[in-house]
Every structure is written in structure tokens, then in C-alpha cells.
Design an enzyme around this catalytic site. Structure first.
Site, mmCIF file in Angstrom:
data_model
loop_
_atom_site.group_PDB
_atom_site.id
_atom_site.type_symbol
_atom_site.label_atom_id
_atom_site.label_comp_id
_atom_site.label_asym_id
_atom_site.label_seq_id
_atom_site.Cartn_x
_atom_site.Cartn_y
_atom_site.Cartn_z
ATOM 1 N N ARG A 128 0.814 -1.332 0.120
ATOM 2 C CA ARG A 128 -0.039 -0.077 -0.035
ATOM 3 C C ARG A 128 0.706 1.344 -0.008
ATOM 4 N NH1 ARG A 128 -1.818 1.766 4.687
ATOM 5 N NH2 ARG A 128 -2.125 -0.364 5.415
ATOM 6 N N ASP A 163 -7.283 18.051 -14.674
ATOM 7 C CA ASP A 163 -7.657 16.652 -15.339
ATOM 8 C C ASP A 163 -7.340 16.412 -16.641
ATOM 9 O OD1 ASP A 163 -8.918 14.500 -15.996
ATOM 10 O OD2 ASP A 163 -10.248 14.398 -14.578
ATOM 11 N N LYS A 199 -7.983 5.504 -19.280
ATOM 12 C CA LYS A 199 -8.345 5.732 -20.482
ATOM 13 C C LYS A 199 -7.022 5.605 -21.613
ATOM 14 C CE LYS A 199 -12.039 6.606 -18.178
ATOM 15 N NZ LYS A 199 -12.445 7.850 -17.709
HETATM 16 C C1 LIG Z 1 -12.847 8.480 -16.526
HETATM 17 C C2 LIG Z 1 -12.590 9.740 -15.867
HETATM 18 C C3 LIG Z 1 -12.199 9.888 -14.737
HETATM 19 C C4 LIG Z 1 -12.303 8.748 -13.494
HETATM 20 O O1 LIG Z 1 -11.364 7.840 -13.924
HETATM 21 P P1 LIG Z 1 -11.639 6.241 -13.383
HETATM 22 O O2 LIG Z 1 -10.334 5.703 -13.797
HETATM 23 O O3 LIG Z 1 -12.654 5.623 -13.902
HETATM 24 O O4 LIG Z 1 -11.731 6.316 -11.927
HETATM 25 C C5 LIG Z 1 -11.846 11.125 -14.131
HETATM 26 N N1 LIG Z 1 -11.958 12.113 -15.054
HETATM 27 C C6 LIG Z 1 -11.995 12.107 -16.365
HETATM 28 C C7 LIG Z 1 -11.935 13.358 -17.297
HETATM 29 C C8 LIG Z 1 -12.560 10.754 -16.845
HETATM 30 O O5 LIG Z 1 -12.929 10.673 -18.184
#
Ligand SMILES: *Cc1c(COP(=O)(O)O)cnc(C)c1O
Length: 360
Positions: A30, A153, A178
Site C-alpha cells: 500500500r 484533469d 483511458k
Molecule cells: C474516467 C474519468 C475519470 C475517472 O477515472 P476512473 O479511472 O474511471 O476512476 C476522471 N476524469 C475524467 C475526465 C474521466 O474521463
């Protein structure tokens, strides 16, 4: 790959050294793991960052950063056009914990900056391009904000499409589930920035427990090897698709940063190297046409997520953004006719034919 969760060490002093070291990666899983560390080094290098820390998902990263930096009485300024999970986290748990959140229309120049309350705002959160309407935030303006920490983000941008830290932003976050992982087989998130700040986030993250798995880090590292060729092809196909769709009579609007008709096209060309693999478009026929289109797909798959090899199509209003209040959905352009496309690696003609065959 190191799947270990635990390492033995020689005697009390060596164990004590590992238990108290920052980011000790051969103590307990962890805290850190050598395979996860390799992934963190790779993302830090791609972002031009001193350091990075990985999490079990993008939401694990976001929740850990917010709770590492904010507490009861803190104030957050956030863009209102956001991934549904991020919005729900800020609107739900954050408010419940006494963290005050102001949402602003961040594509309006100066909106994020003027919402900052000196001495109270701890964090400014932007998502550019935003999911699913591809709104942009000016990274120079965000990077110039002094006082609170700034976070982007950059999931839709990918580290090869834009580098927020170079504009003075403090933290860049990815759902590497992604585009970075790129094969729909790794659930993993990551945050990069200056070492001291990332160390502080890590100290909280060890207690929060949303640690990245070495299996996912291994798959994400494999994804990084082809990130350039994948995003180059996907962005080229996405631009061609966006152009074709924008000329289709059944389509009222197409959202894609590198399309000339995008309201922030100049900003896109200034801060992005490509327009990314995601686009969205609005069908004049609303939910009826959206349903017919999704039901007719034979190549693209109806699914959430994006950035993988297969083209995925989703209807944000009834899936990824279903928790948002209706007035906000309409403000940020998530209509009942909005379709989001994650452009895959198939031939562009095949993707286009699949999408337009029911539109007449
Ligand atoms: C999918 C996504 C998230 C969250 O990510 P996970 O890996 O599904 O927890 C956060 N920000 C954006 C822009 C996303 O497309």
C-alpha cells in the site's frame, strides 16, 4: 512485474528505516511497489514533472488529492463542465465534510481566477478538454493563479496532447484507465507535480488506501509504449469524423477542439498538439435518434470509457452524467441528443459509416 504486497528486511533497524522512509517501495504494497513506481516515473517524465503518484483509479486519484489538500472550512473552485464522478464527489462527499465548492463556467476568461477567495480557497480544479462536451480551459490563465493549488484533469488531453505543468499548473491528473492504459484492461489513476507536493499527497494516500495494483501499472506501462502511435491515429480519425459529422444535416453541433467551428479553436491550437480521441455531437432528433443510432451500431460498441483500441459510443445524459441536475446538464450542453464517441483504431471510413447509416 512485482506482484508482492510485502518484503522481508534484515532486522529491526532495516524495517524501521523502510517504515519511516518517504515512498519506501520495498516495505508494504500500500505504501509503494516497484512496478507502480516505474509507471509513476514514466508519467512524470511525459508530463515534465519531478514526481508522480499512482492510484487504483482516476477517482481514487481525485478523491485522494482533494482530501490530502483540503479540510472542513476549505473552499474549492471547480469548473462546472466536469466528468460526472468528479462532479458528484465535489457536490456530495466534499459538501458533507464541510468543504465549500463553487462551480464556475471556466471557459469564460477570468472566471476561475475571480472565484478564488484569498486565504480560503485551497484548490482550483479544471478539466480540459472536458468530458463530454470538449470545453477548454486556458492553461496559462490557470497557471497564473497564485495562492490555491491548481489541478488539471488532463485525461482527455493525454500527456502527449498537452502539458499543463509547463503553463504553471501545480498538479496534472489522469484517469490512466483511458488513453494512457489504452486497452481497456487497467483501472489506474495518476497525479504528477513537484516532489514536495506529491510527497504530501502520498502521505495521505497511504491512509486513504486507493493504491494502484502492480498488474494495472504493468498494463499501463505497456500502454505507454504505443501511446504516440495510437493517439496520432485516433486524433487524425477523430478530426476527419468531426469534419464529416459537422456537414451532416441530422447533426446540429459537433464538439471537437481541432474543428475550426469549435468556440475555442484558437486556444486549442495554442495549448494542444492534437485534438484527442474523443468527440461529441448533437442529434437534431434528440433521444429518439440517439437511441436509434446506438441500437444500430455494428462496429462501434455502446459502452462508457474511452481511449481504447475499439470505438465506443455513449449517451452521457443517461449514463456517465446521469447524476447531474437538469439545469446544469443543459448549461454545459449535455442534451438528450448528445452522443459521445471514443474514436478507436479501426479505419475511419468504417467508423463513419457505422455512425451515420441510420441518420439518413
Ligand atoms: C474516467 C474519468 C475519470 C475517472 O477515472 P476512473 O479511472 O474511471 O476512476 C476522471 N476524469 C475524467 C475526465 C474521466 O474521463
Amino acid at each position: 512485474m512485482w506482484p508482492s504486497t510485502v518484503w522481508s528486511s534484515e532486522g529491526l533497524d532495516a524495517t524501521n528505516a523502510r517504515a519511516t522512509a518517504l515512498r519506501s517501495d520495498q516495505f508494504y504494497g500500500r505504501y509503494a511497489n516497484p512496478t507502480v513506481s516505474q509507471f509513476e516515473y514514466a508519467v512524470a517524465a511525459l508530463e515534465g514533472a519531478e514526481s508522480a503518484v499512482a492510484f487504483g483509479s482516476g477517482m481514487g486519484a481525485l478523491a485522494s488529492v482533494v482530501l490530502a489538500l483540503c479540510g472542513s472550512g476549505s473552499h474549492i473552485v471547480a469548473q462546472d463542465s466536469l466528468y460526472g464522478g468528479t462532479y458528484s464527489f465535489l457536490e456530495g462527499p466534499c459538501r458533507r465534510f464541510g468543504i465549500d465548492v463553487t462551480f464556475v463556467d471556466a471557459k469564460v476568461p477570468g472566471a476561475l481566477t475571480s472565484a478564488v477567495v484569498p486565504g480560503k480557497t485551497m484548490l482550483v480544479i479544471a478539466e480540459t478538454p472536458s468530458n463530454p462536451c470538449l470545453e477548454l480551459v486556458d492553461l496559462e490563465e490557470l497557471g497564473a493563479i497564485r495562492g490555491p493549488f491548481t489541478l488539471v484533469d488532463s485525461t482527455l488531453g493525454t500527456p502527449l496532447g498537452q502539458q499543463p505543468l509547463r503553463h504553471g499548473v501545480d498538479l496534472v491528473l489522469h484517469s490512466a484507465t483511458k488513453g494512457i492504459g489504452g486497452h481497456n484492461d487497467a483501472m489506474i489513476g495518476v497525479v504528477a507535480g513537484e516532489k514536495d507536493l506529491i510527497d504530501a499527497v502520498w502521505q495521505y494516500a497511504v491512509l486513504h488506501g486507493a493504491s494502484a495494483s502492480p498488474y494495472d501499472a504493468h498494463n499501463a506501462l505497456r500502454g505507454i509504449k504505443t501511446l504516440d502511435v495510437r493517439t496520432t491515429r485516433q486524433a487524425a480519425s477523430a478530426l476527419s469524423l468531426a469534419t464529416s459529422l459537422s456537414r451532416h444535416p441530422a447533426v446540429s453541433a459537433v464538439h471537437y477542439p481541432f474543428l475550426e467551428s469549435h468556440a475555442q479553436h484558437d486556444l486549442a491550437r495554442k495549448q494542444m498538439r492534437n485534438g484527442g480521441s474523443v468527440l461529441s455531437f448533437d442529434l437534431r432528433g434528440g433521444i429518439t435518434h440517439a437511441r436509434a443510432l446506438i441500437d444500430s451500431l455494428t462496429l462501434a460498441r455502446p459502452a462508457t470509457s474511452f481511449g481504447g483500441p475499439e470505438t465506443l459510443v455513449c449517451h452521457p445524459a443517461t449514463s456517465t452524467h446521469v447524476g447531474m441536475p437538469p439545469d446544469l446538464l443543459s448549461r454545459i450542453g449535455i442534451t438528450n441528443g448528445l452522443i459521445r464517441v471514443s474514436v478507436g483504431l479501426e479505419h475511419y471510413d468504417d467508423i463513419l459509416n457505422d455512425l451515420v447509416k441510420t441518420l439518413g
